[in-house]
Enzyme design. Structure first.
Site, PDB file in Angstrom:
ATOM      1  N   HIS A  47      -2.667 -35.185  36.612  1.00 29.77           N
ATOM      2  CA  HIS A  47      -3.090 -34.296  37.705  1.00 29.77           C
ATOM      3  C   HIS A  47      -2.893 -34.917  39.082  1.00 29.77           C
ATOM      4  O   HIS A  47      -3.300 -34.322  40.066  1.00 29.77           O
ATOM      5  CB  HIS A  47      -4.558 -33.925  37.490  1.00 29.77           C
ATOM      6  CG  HIS A  47      -5.451 -35.125  37.576  1.00 29.77           C
ATOM      7  ND1 HIS A  47      -5.428 -36.141  36.629  1.00 29.77           N
ATOM      8  CD2 HIS A  47      -6.358 -35.507  38.504  1.00 29.77           C
ATOM      9  CE1 HIS A  47      -6.290 -37.081  36.979  1.00 29.77           C
ATOM     10  NE2 HIS A  47      -6.865 -36.719  38.114  1.00 29.77           N
ATOM     11  N   ASP A  48      -2.333 -36.109  39.138  1.00 28.07           N
ATOM     12  CA  ASP A  48      -2.111 -36.776  40.424  1.00 28.07           C
ATOM     13  C   ASP A  48      -0.638 -36.907  40.784  1.00 28.07           C
ATOM     14  O   ASP A  48      -0.321 -37.324  41.899  1.00 28.07           O
ATOM     15  CB  ASP A  48      -2.702 -38.192  40.389  1.00 28.07           C
ATOM     16  CG  ASP A  48      -4.225 -38.182  40.283  1.00 28.07           C
ATOM     17  OD1 ASP A  48      -4.847 -37.272  40.852  1.00 28.07           O
ATOM     18  OD2 ASP A  48      -4.773 -39.092  39.625  1.00 28.07           O
ATOM     19  N   ASP A 104     -14.015 -37.785  31.265  1.00 30.86           N
ATOM     20  CA  ASP A 104     -13.619 -38.616  32.395  1.00 30.86           C
ATOM     21  C   ASP A 104     -14.868 -39.330  32.892  1.00 30.86           C
ATOM     22  O   ASP A 104     -15.867 -38.680  33.191  1.00 30.86           O
ATOM     23  CB  ASP A 104     -13.056 -37.704  33.494  1.00 30.86           C
ATOM     24  CG  ASP A 104     -11.889 -38.310  34.221  1.00 30.86           C
ATOM     25  OD1 ASP A 104     -12.041 -39.439  34.701  1.00 30.86           O
ATOM     26  OD2 ASP A 104     -10.847 -37.645  34.320  1.00 30.86           O
ATOM     27  N   ASP A 144     -11.845 -43.584  35.370  1.00 32.10           N
ATOM     28  CA  ASP A 144     -11.161 -43.407  36.641  1.00 32.10           C
ATOM     29  C   ASP A 144     -11.009 -44.745  37.380  1.00 32.10           C
ATOM     30  O   ASP A 144     -11.965 -45.534  37.438  1.00 32.10           O
ATOM     31  CB  ASP A 144     -12.008 -42.443  37.488  1.00 32.10           C
ATOM     32  CG  ASP A 144     -11.265 -41.911  38.693  1.00 32.10           C
ATOM     33  OD1 ASP A 144     -10.265 -41.218  38.514  1.00 32.10           O
ATOM     34  OD2 ASP A 144     -11.714 -42.195  39.831  1.00 32.10           O
ATOM     35  N   GLU A 169      -7.642 -45.883  33.614  1.00 27.67           N
ATOM     36  CA  GLU A 169      -6.613 -45.453  34.570  1.00 27.67           C
ATOM     37  C   GLU A 169      -6.252 -46.658  35.437  1.00 27.67           C
ATOM     38  O   GLU A 169      -7.105 -47.178  36.173  1.00 27.67           O
ATOM     39  CB  GLU A 169      -7.138 -44.338  35.474  1.00 27.67           C
ATOM     40  CG  GLU A 169      -6.027 -43.815  36.379  1.00 27.67           C
ATOM     41  CD  GLU A 169      -6.485 -43.181  37.683  1.00 27.67           C
ATOM     42  OE1 GLU A 169      -5.701 -42.437  38.283  1.00 27.67           O
ATOM     43  OE2 GLU A 169      -7.622 -43.450  38.128  1.00 27.67           O
TER      44      GLU A 169
HETATM   45  C1  NOJ Z   1      -8.029 -41.015  40.343  1.00 33.91           C
HETATM   46  C2  NOJ Z   1      -8.048 -39.575  39.955  1.00 33.91           C
HETATM   47  O1  NOJ Z   1      -7.107 -39.361  38.933  1.00 33.91           O
HETATM   48  C3  NOJ Z   1      -7.755 -38.776  41.207  1.00 33.91           C
HETATM   49  O2  NOJ Z   1      -7.548 -37.422  40.923  1.00 33.91           O
HETATM   50  C4  NOJ Z   1      -8.897 -38.975  42.160  1.00 33.91           C
HETATM   51  O3  NOJ Z   1      -8.614 -38.305  43.372  1.00 33.91           O
HETATM   52  C5  NOJ Z   1      -9.133 -40.453  42.437  1.00 33.91           C
HETATM   53  N1  NOJ Z   1      -9.115 -41.245  41.250  1.00 33.91           N
HETATM   54  C6  NOJ Z   1     -10.467 -40.647  43.070  1.00 33.91           C
HETATM   55  O4  NOJ Z   1     -11.468 -40.455  42.113  1.00 33.91           O
END
Ligand code: NOJ
Length: 534
Positions: A328-329, A101, A203, A266
């Site tokens: 994970h989000d 990442d 990210d 992402e």
């Molecule tokens: C995206 C990530 O997937 C998430 O988990 C994170 O909180 C935010 N970016 C900030 O880095």
């Protein structure tokens, strides 16, 4: 159909590991690198090809590693650099790839760059971050909002300016207009690429550049109570800026200095915007801009058929598609669509054209785990409580067995386990011939046997109601996929739909070899794949 070595990221199945929750090897309740090494045989047996690790770098963990204090180290919680090298070697020896990442949009406020930057207005790193004079009333410079609640501006009393943070105040945004920042992150990339990592998942890549004039974002006319507060404005001037494409093209050139590496972005944007992140022929950007359309899709056949069609139509020439069901989000797929449909979703993910990314635990049907208020760890939920934004429920420990703590750790894990882990665990499901885990394995296996499933053309077949029908074809062969997204059985006149041959796989794992003759009967919540007669 391409099957060259350079195309491993086209042909392969990706698997996201959230390192805190995969396997604890040193009894502290948090997963680590040595734990991942222990579980590589599992990943190999599952059949995935590449493992993406969420951040493992030194971090105060305000956002569980997405706040990085040192881009080229390993957080002691996860192990050492030697452990990382051993993991990389073990991954490669297993024939897998490793993806890290990269979090270039922001650092931790404890990163030495930020400590210098905030030390004085004259510091040489002042312009490495996004600083601004207060607004006319002494408040924030404009109305930009943090994704995790409140203003995106934090006042620094010592230097009497504000800094911008798209996420937590502990995550100040880097200033990507500054060439020195670009250079520094390119060097970070080269550091890991030299170590042998096979690529990066970047990210919030669409956030990197913000409006040079710091204009206010417009109000969101569709905002409704219950939505996260940052959605009150539209991110017109804070994300998806035209200049970001040049920044990503430069990152791609760094990745391309090395053979066979991949750049994944992402990006949460509508499909027509998303596909601009592939870049152009003369200025390539991400190999795979993550396609998250299924994460928020209404779970019905027509909506999903439209998403697939729109995406296929929007892809620029030569762009390679990809699909994601969980991360994970976002809430677990098994909770979004239900336990039965989670199997249909698996068949969808692994039969669409392009690279699929699996989220750890989805292959055993892990659901969103209820988190008691005193167990909440996620800063998003802490800042914006009660509207369901919490991400802890999809980050709980992998359920390996019925042993204490699900075999994840010998001590209490950092997030709770659900009661059903006693049944819903890898050991149990491996032994159950009809389990979702064995379905995932069979699906991945079929992708390896039938190149049509990886790179064959996608052709929709007309269907209605709860039925989603399509064909994947190439090299003179074709596989039809019939998914019942409803609970009621459906019967299809197979001749009219052009379906013939025999069932390769059913989501219930009990119909392989069945000949299709006149009618295809699907049970409720069932999907089948139909191949040529053997
Ligand atoms: C995206 C990530 O997937 C998430 O988990 C994170 O909180 C935010 N970016 C900030 O880095």
């Amino acid at each position: 159909m391409t099957t060259s070595v350079e195309s491993w990221w086209r042909n392969g199945v990706f698997y996201q590991v959230y390192p805190r929750s995969f396997q604890d090897s040193n009894a502290d309740g948090v997963g680590d690198l040595n734990g991942i090494v222990q579980r590589l045989p599992y990943l190999k047996a599952l059949g995935v090809d590449a493992v993406w690790l969420s951040p493992i770098f030194p971090s105060p963990m305000a956002d569980f590693g997405y706040d990085i204090a040192d881009y080229i180290g390993i957080d002691p919680l996860f192990g050492t650099m030697q452990d990382f090298d051993a993991l990389t070697e073990a991954v490669h020896t297993s024939g897998l790839k490793i993806i890290l990442d990269l979090v270039p949009n922001h650092t931790s406020d404890r990163h030495p760059w930020f400590i210098e930057s905030r030390s004085s207005r004259n510091n040489s790193k002042r312009d490495w971050y996004v600083w601004h004079e207060p607004g006319a009333d002494g408040g924030p410079p404009n109305n930009w909002l943090s994704e995790f609640g409140g203003s995106a501006w934090e006042y620094d009393a010592a230097t009497r300016q504000y800094y911008y943070h798209a996420f937590l105040p502990q995550q100040p945004d880097l200033n990507w207009r500054n060439p020195a920042v670009r250079q520094a992150i390119h060097d970070v990339m080269r550091f890991w690429l030299h170590k042998g990592v096979d690529g990066f998942r970047v990210d919030v890549i669409w956030h990197l550049i913000k409006d040079a004039e710091f204009r206010d974002n417009p109000p969101n006319p569709d905002y409704r109570e219950g939505q996260p507060p940052h959605q009150m404005v539209l991110p017109l001037h804070t994300t998806d800026q035209v200049e970001v494409h040049g920044v990503i093209a430069q990152m791609r050139r760094v990745v391309d200095e090395f053979d066979g590496r991949v750049l994944i972005g992402e990006i949460y944007l509508p499909l027509e915007r998303l596909v601009t992140y592939y870049g152009r022929d003369d200025r390539a950007e991400a190999h795979l801009p993550f396609n998250f359309a299924l994460l928020s899709a209404p779970w019905n056949a027509r909506a999903i058929e439209k998403i697939i069609g729109d995406y296929e139509a929007a892809l620029p020439a030569g762009a390679w598609p990809n699909w994601v069901l969980g991360n994970h989000d976002r809430p677990r797929v098994a909770s979004r669509v239900g336990k039965e449909q989670a199997r249909v979703a698996a068949m969808l993910l692994l039969t669409l054209r392009g690279t699929p990314t699996l989220y750890y635990g989805d292959e055993i049907g892990m659901h969103q785990v209820a988190i008691a208020p005193d167990q909440v760890r996620d800063p998003f939920e802490k800042n914006v409580p009660g509207i369901g934004v919490g991400r802890d429920g999809c980050r709980t420990p992998m359920q390996w067995s019925a042993a204490p703590n699900a075999g994840f750790s010998t001590t209490t894990p950092w997030l709770p386990l659900p009661e059903d882990f006693l049944h819903e665990n890898v050991a149990n499901l491996e032994a159950d011939a009809g389990s979702i885990l064995n379905l995932y394995k069979a699906l991945i296996d079929l992708r390896k046997k039938w190149p049509q499933l990886v790179s064959g053309d996608y052709t929709p077949i007309a269907a209605d109601g709860s039925l989603l029908l399509y064909r994947r074809q190439g090299q003179g062969k074709s596989i039809a996929i019939a998914l019942n997204l409803g609970e009621e059985p459906v019967s299809i006149a197979s001749d009219a739909a052009g379906l013939s041959g025999e069932i390769l796989l059913s989501t219930s794992l009990d119909r392989a070899g069945e000949k299709i003759d006149g009618a295809l009967d699907l049970r409720g919540n069932e999907g089948v794949m139909i191949g040529p007669p053997s």
